[in-house]
Design a protein around this motif. Structure first.
Motif, PDB file in Angstrom:
ATOM      1  N   ASP A 153     -13.398  -0.691  -5.385  1.00 40.75           N
ATOM      2  CA  ASP A 153     -14.683  -1.165  -4.869  1.00 40.75           C
ATOM      3  C   ASP A 153     -14.478  -2.496  -4.161  1.00 40.75           C
ATOM      4  O   ASP A 153     -13.907  -3.438  -4.743  1.00 40.75           O
ATOM      5  CB  ASP A 153     -15.676  -1.323  -6.025  1.00 40.75           C
ATOM      6  CG  ASP A 153     -17.023  -1.829  -5.553  1.00 40.75           C
ATOM      7  OD1 ASP A 153     -17.809  -1.022  -5.021  1.00 40.75           O
ATOM      8  OD2 ASP A 153     -17.279  -3.039  -5.711  1.00 40.75           O
ATOM      9  N   LEU A 154     -14.925  -2.595  -2.913  1.00 44.37           N
ATOM     10  CA  LEU A 154     -14.691  -3.801  -2.133  1.00 44.37           C
ATOM     11  C   LEU A 154     -15.323  -5.035  -2.752  1.00 44.37           C
ATOM     12  O   LEU A 154     -14.738  -6.124  -2.725  1.00 44.37           O
ATOM     13  CB  LEU A 154     -15.211  -3.608  -0.703  1.00 44.37           C
ATOM     14  CG  LEU A 154     -14.393  -2.692   0.211  1.00 44.37           C
ATOM     15  CD1 LEU A 154     -15.063  -2.581   1.577  1.00 44.37           C
ATOM     16  CD2 LEU A 154     -12.964  -3.215   0.370  1.00 44.37           C
ATOM     17  N   ARG A 155     -16.515  -4.897  -3.301  1.00 46.19           N
ATOM     18  CA  ARG A 155     -17.156  -6.068  -3.915  1.00 46.19           C
ATOM     19  C   ARG A 155     -16.336  -6.574  -5.089  1.00 46.19           C
ATOM     20  O   ARG A 155     -16.183  -7.797  -5.272  1.00 46.19           O
ATOM     21  CB  ARG A 155     -18.580  -5.711  -4.350  1.00 46.19           C
ATOM     22  CG  ARG A 155     -19.574  -5.656  -3.205  1.00 46.19           C
ATOM     23  CD  ARG A 155     -20.925  -5.205  -3.666  1.00 46.19           C
ATOM     24  NE  ARG A 155     -20.906  -3.817  -4.139  1.00 46.19           N
ATOM     25  CZ  ARG A 155     -21.969  -3.132  -4.509  1.00 46.19           C
ATOM     26  NH1 ARG A 155     -23.164  -3.709  -4.497  1.00 46.19           N
ATOM     27  NH2 ARG A 155     -21.876  -1.875  -4.898  1.00 46.19           N
ATOM     28  N   GLU A 156     -15.814  -5.661  -5.886  1.00 44.85           N
ATOM     29  CA  GLU A 156     -15.000  -6.074  -7.026  1.00 44.85           C
ATOM     30  C   GLU A 156     -13.669  -6.660  -6.568  1.00 44.85           C
ATOM     31  O   GLU A 156     -13.172  -7.636  -7.146  1.00 44.85           O
ATOM     32  CB  GLU A 156     -14.757  -4.874  -7.944  1.00 44.85           C
ATOM     33  CG  GLU A 156     -13.891  -5.182  -9.155  1.00 44.85           C
ATOM     34  CD  GLU A 156     -14.502  -6.231 -10.071  1.00 44.85           C
ATOM     35  OE1 GLU A 156     -13.741  -6.876 -10.818  1.00 44.85           O
ATOM     36  OE2 GLU A 156     -15.740  -6.424 -10.041  1.00 44.85           O
ATOM     37  N   ILE A 157     -13.078  -6.080  -5.518  1.00 41.01           N
ATOM     38  CA  ILE A 157     -11.817  -6.604  -4.983  1.00 41.01           C
ATOM     39  C   ILE A 157     -12.013  -8.033  -4.490  1.00 41.01           C
ATOM     40  O   ILE A 157     -11.221  -8.932  -4.793  1.00 41.01           O
ATOM     41  CB  ILE A 157     -11.300  -5.703  -3.840  1.00 41.01           C
ATOM     42  CG1 ILE A 157     -10.928  -4.320  -4.370  1.00 41.01           C
ATOM     43  CG2 ILE A 157     -10.096  -6.344  -3.139  1.00 41.01           C
ATOM     44  CD1 ILE A 157     -10.711  -3.292  -3.274  1.00 41.01           C
ATOM     45  N   THR A 202     -11.735   2.388  13.825  1.00 40.19           N
ATOM     46  CA  THR A 202     -12.543   3.001  12.773  1.00 40.19           C
ATOM     47  C   THR A 202     -12.386   2.301  11.428  1.00 40.19           C
ATOM     48  O   THR A 202     -13.005   2.703  10.444  1.00 40.19           O
ATOM     49  CB  THR A 202     -12.158   4.481  12.618  1.00 40.19           C
ATOM     50  OG1 THR A 202     -10.725   4.595  12.531  1.00 40.19           O
ATOM     51  CG2 THR A 202     -12.643   5.298  13.805  1.00 40.19           C
ATOM     52  N   THR A 203     -11.568   1.246  11.379  1.00 38.19           N
ATOM     53  CA  THR A 203     -11.372   0.515  10.130  1.00 38.19           C
ATOM     54  C   THR A 203     -12.659  -0.203   9.728  1.00 38.19           C
ATOM     55  O   THR A 203     -13.301  -0.852  10.550  1.00 38.19           O
ATOM     56  CB  THR A 203     -10.241  -0.516  10.278  1.00 38.19           C
ATOM     57  OG1 THR A 203      -9.046   0.148  10.691  1.00 38.19           O
ATOM     58  CG2 THR A 203      -9.980  -1.225   8.957  1.00 38.19           C
ATOM     59  N   SER A 204     -13.021  -0.081   8.473  1.00 34.79           N
ATOM     60  CA  SER A 204     -14.237  -0.720   7.962  1.00 34.79           C
ATOM     61  C   SER A 204     -14.209  -2.224   8.179  1.00 34.79           C
ATOM     62  O   SER A 204     -13.234  -2.900   7.838  1.00 34.79           O
ATOM     63  CB  SER A 204     -14.363  -0.427   6.455  1.00 34.79           C
ATOM     64  OG  SER A 204     -15.173  -1.381   5.802  1.00 34.79           O
ATOM     65  N   ALA A 261      -7.867  -3.328  -0.625  1.00 32.86           N
ATOM     66  CA  ALA A 261      -8.823  -3.286   0.484  1.00 32.86           C
ATOM     67  C   ALA A 261      -8.354  -2.310   1.564  1.00 32.86           C
ATOM     68  O   ALA A 261      -9.170  -1.588   2.163  1.00 32.86           O
ATOM     69  CB  ALA A 261      -9.010  -4.682   1.075  1.00 32.86           C
ATOM     70  N   THR A 262      -7.053  -2.278   1.827  1.00 36.30           N
ATOM     71  CA  THR A 262      -6.518  -1.314   2.793  1.00 36.30           C
ATOM     72  C   THR A 262      -6.789   0.105   2.341  1.00 36.30           C
ATOM     73  O   THR A 262      -7.174   0.975   3.147  1.00 36.30           O
ATOM     74  CB  THR A 262      -5.005  -1.521   2.976  1.00 36.30           C
ATOM     75  OG1 THR A 262      -4.757  -2.841   3.456  1.00 36.30           O
ATOM     76  CG2 THR A 262      -4.433  -0.517   3.976  1.00 36.30           C
ATOM     77  N   ASN A 263      -6.617   0.382   1.062  1.00 37.61           N
ATOM     78  CA  ASN A 263      -6.815   1.742   0.569  1.00 37.61           C
ATOM     79  C   ASN A 263      -8.272   2.168   0.616  1.00 37.61           C
ATOM     80  O   ASN A 263      -8.575   3.347   0.832  1.00 37.61           O
ATOM     81  CB  ASN A 263      -6.236   1.877  -0.843  1.00 37.61           C
ATOM     82  CG  ASN A 263      -4.719   1.874  -0.829  1.00 37.61           C
ATOM     83  OD1 ASN A 263      -4.101   2.247   0.164  1.00 37.61           O
ATOM     84  ND2 ASN A 263      -4.117   1.469  -1.934  1.00 37.61           N
ATOM     85  N   VAL A 264      -9.191   1.220   0.444  1.00 35.39           N
ATOM     86  CA  VAL A 264     -10.603   1.541   0.655  1.00 35.39           C
ATOM     87  C   VAL A 264     -10.843   1.903   2.119  1.00 35.39           C
ATOM     88  O   VAL A 264     -11.541   2.869   2.438  1.00 35.39           O
ATOM     89  CB  VAL A 264     -11.503   0.373   0.230  1.00 35.39           C
ATOM     90  CG1 VAL A 264     -12.961   0.647   0.625  1.00 35.39           C
ATOM     91  CG2 VAL A 264     -11.412   0.137  -1.279  1.00 35.39           C
ATOM     92  N   TRP A 272     -13.378  10.313   3.012  1.00 37.01           N
ATOM     93  CA  TRP A 272     -13.563  10.550   1.590  1.00 37.01           C
ATOM     94  C   TRP A 272     -14.831   9.891   1.064  1.00 37.01           C
ATOM     95  O   TRP A 272     -15.490  10.421   0.185  1.00 37.01           O
ATOM     96  CB  TRP A 272     -12.376   9.979   0.805  1.00 37.01           C
ATOM     97  CG  TRP A 272     -11.142  10.811   0.821  1.00 37.01           C
ATOM     98  CD1 TRP A 272     -10.807  11.782   1.730  1.00 37.01           C
ATOM     99  CD2 TRP A 272     -10.037  10.730  -0.091  1.00 37.01           C
ATOM    100  NE1 TRP A 272      -9.577  12.295   1.437  1.00 37.01           N
ATOM    101  CE2 TRP A 272      -9.076  11.671   0.328  1.00 37.01           C
ATOM    102  CE3 TRP A 272      -9.768   9.941  -1.205  1.00 37.01           C
ATOM    103  CZ2 TRP A 272      -7.871  11.857  -0.342  1.00 37.01           C
ATOM    104  CZ3 TRP A 272      -8.578  10.108  -1.878  1.00 37.01           C
ATOM    105  CH2 TRP A 272      -7.638  11.067  -1.446  1.00 37.01           C
ATOM    106  N   ARG A 273     -15.107   8.686   1.552  1.00 38.69           N
ATOM    107  CA  ARG A 273     -16.192   7.883   0.997  1.00 38.69           C
ATOM    108  C   ARG A 273     -16.539   6.782   1.965  1.00 38.69           C
ATOM    109  O   ARG A 273     -15.704   6.393   2.802  1.00 38.69           O
ATOM    110  CB  ARG A 273     -15.771   7.267  -0.338  1.00 38.69           C
ATOM    111  CG  ARG A 273     -14.420   6.582  -0.267  1.00 38.69           C
ATOM    112  CD  ARG A 273     -14.141   5.679  -1.429  1.00 38.69           C
ATOM    113  NE  ARG A 273     -14.867   4.425  -1.300  1.00 38.69           N
ATOM    114  CZ  ARG A 273     -14.733   3.411  -2.162  1.00 38.69           C
ATOM    115  NH1 ARG A 273     -13.933   3.524  -3.207  1.00 38.69           N
ATOM    116  NH2 ARG A 273     -15.400   2.294  -1.997  1.00 38.69           N
ATOM    117  N   PRO A 274     -17.734   6.233   1.898  1.00 38.89           N
ATOM    118  CA  PRO A 274     -18.048   5.058   2.719  1.00 38.89           C
ATOM    119  C   PRO A 274     -17.297   3.857   2.183  1.00 38.89           C
ATOM    120  O   PRO A 274     -16.939   3.798   0.994  1.00 38.89           O
ATOM    121  CB  PRO A 274     -19.563   4.899   2.555  1.00 38.89           C
ATOM    122  CG  PRO A 274     -19.863   5.555   1.245  1.00 38.89           C
ATOM    123  CD  PRO A 274     -18.894   6.690   1.105  1.00 38.89           C
ATOM    124  N   ALA A 275     -17.051   2.877   3.046  1.00 38.35           N
ATOM    125  CA  ALA A 275     -16.325   1.665   2.623  1.00 38.35           C
ATOM    126  C   ALA A 275     -17.230   0.795   1.765  1.00 38.35           C
ATOM    127  O   ALA A 275     -18.436   0.837   1.860  1.00 38.35           O
ATOM    128  CB  ALA A 275     -15.855   0.899   3.845  1.00 38.35           C
TER     129      ALA A 275
END
Length: 275
Positions: A153-157, A202-204, A261-264, A272-275
């Motif tokens: 999860d980006l917020r947790e990262i 396309t990178t978040s 963060a890269t893997n997200v 697979w999922r939204p960033a």
């Protein structure tokens, strides 16, 4: 048709390095983003390799494995930035694979069927005409459950990285100063120049912001680790050792955040999922 596993692939990508021999982003980070975009259908594998490594003169090795993984249904190429003593973010593999990845400090892998690619970065050529190359070696590895990656999860990262930065700041103040000045601090907080670093469009953006901070912190820590005094004279051995330890810890935390963060971003590109 996919190439056989043993085929050697060479890609010539003659270009000026980003920053001498130190690229701004690890080779594996760029490969993971561009190959995932390729697997989505945005571009061919050869084009993905050329865009991932505009700073390298020669890219070779077991890169045919990328097409094999794609043909077997993989849609996301992940990255790990391991180090001796911490291999937690890469899949379980042979002793040879983990030793190579820890020594390189980076690798890419697929989670579904299992498999790892590890780069060996080097210089070649006579003095005055030195080139830079990456040789990729493939290893078998155990699969990773998809949910293990999707739980990132980006917020947790970002929260964890900022918390660790505060701890490191306090640690540096306790032993006498920071490893960066105002200019370096501003650089660490700057956004990525996507044209320079070669990131798919396309990178978040959210992931990119964290990648920027983490990558710049890691670069600062790794470069500063060779300086014992960090701008101050007369340091005793204890202070020097404490600063060295803090720099290693800072680099480790930054690398972990960069990989996560890269893997997200990879999962977002793969759909697979939204960033």
């Amino acid at each position: 048709m996919a190439r056989p596993y043993g085929t050697l692939v060479r890609v010539a990508v003659r270009a000026r390095p980003y920053d001498g021999v130190v690229p701004e982003l690890p080779a594996s980070v760029r490969l993971a983003l561009w190959v995932t975009a390729s697997w989505r259908g945005d571009l061919a594998t050869t084009d993905a390799l050329a865009r991932a490594f505009p700073d390298l003169d020669h890219v070779a090795g077991d890169l045919a494995r990328l097409d094999v993984w794609r043909d077997l249904g993989e849609r996301a190429l992940f990255v790990a930035l391991p180090r001796p003593g911490d291999l937690s973010r890469m899949p379980r593999g042979s002793a040879e694979a983990t030793a190579h990845a820890a020594d390189a400090g980076e690798c890419v892998f697929v989670a579904g069927i299992g498999g790892v690619l590890v780069p060996t970065l080097s210089e070649y050529g006579p003095e005055g005409d030195v080139g830079f190359r990456a040789e990729w070696t493939a290893y078998e590895a155990d699969p990773l459950p998809r949910h293990r990656m999707e739980m990132l999860d980006l917020r947790e990262i970002e929260r964890e990285l900022m918390s660790r930065m505060r701890e490191h700041t306090a640690g540096f103040e306790a032993v006498g100063g920071h490893p960066w000045g105002d200019q370096a601090r501003a650089e660490a907080q700057a956004d990525l120049d996507t044209a320079l670093w070669g990131i798919p469009t396309t990178t978040s953006g959210r992931a990119l912001r964290i990648m920027s901070l983490a990558a710049n912190l890691s670069r600062l820590a790794h470069r500063t680790s060779s300086l014992t005094s960090l701008g101050s004279g007369g340091l005793d051995a204890g202070t020097t050792a404490a600063r060295s330890r803090l720099l290693r810890d800072l680099a480790a935390d930054a690398d972990s955040a960069l990989a996560d963060a890269t893997n997200v971003a990879v999962m977002s590109i793969a759909g697979w999922r939204p960033a």
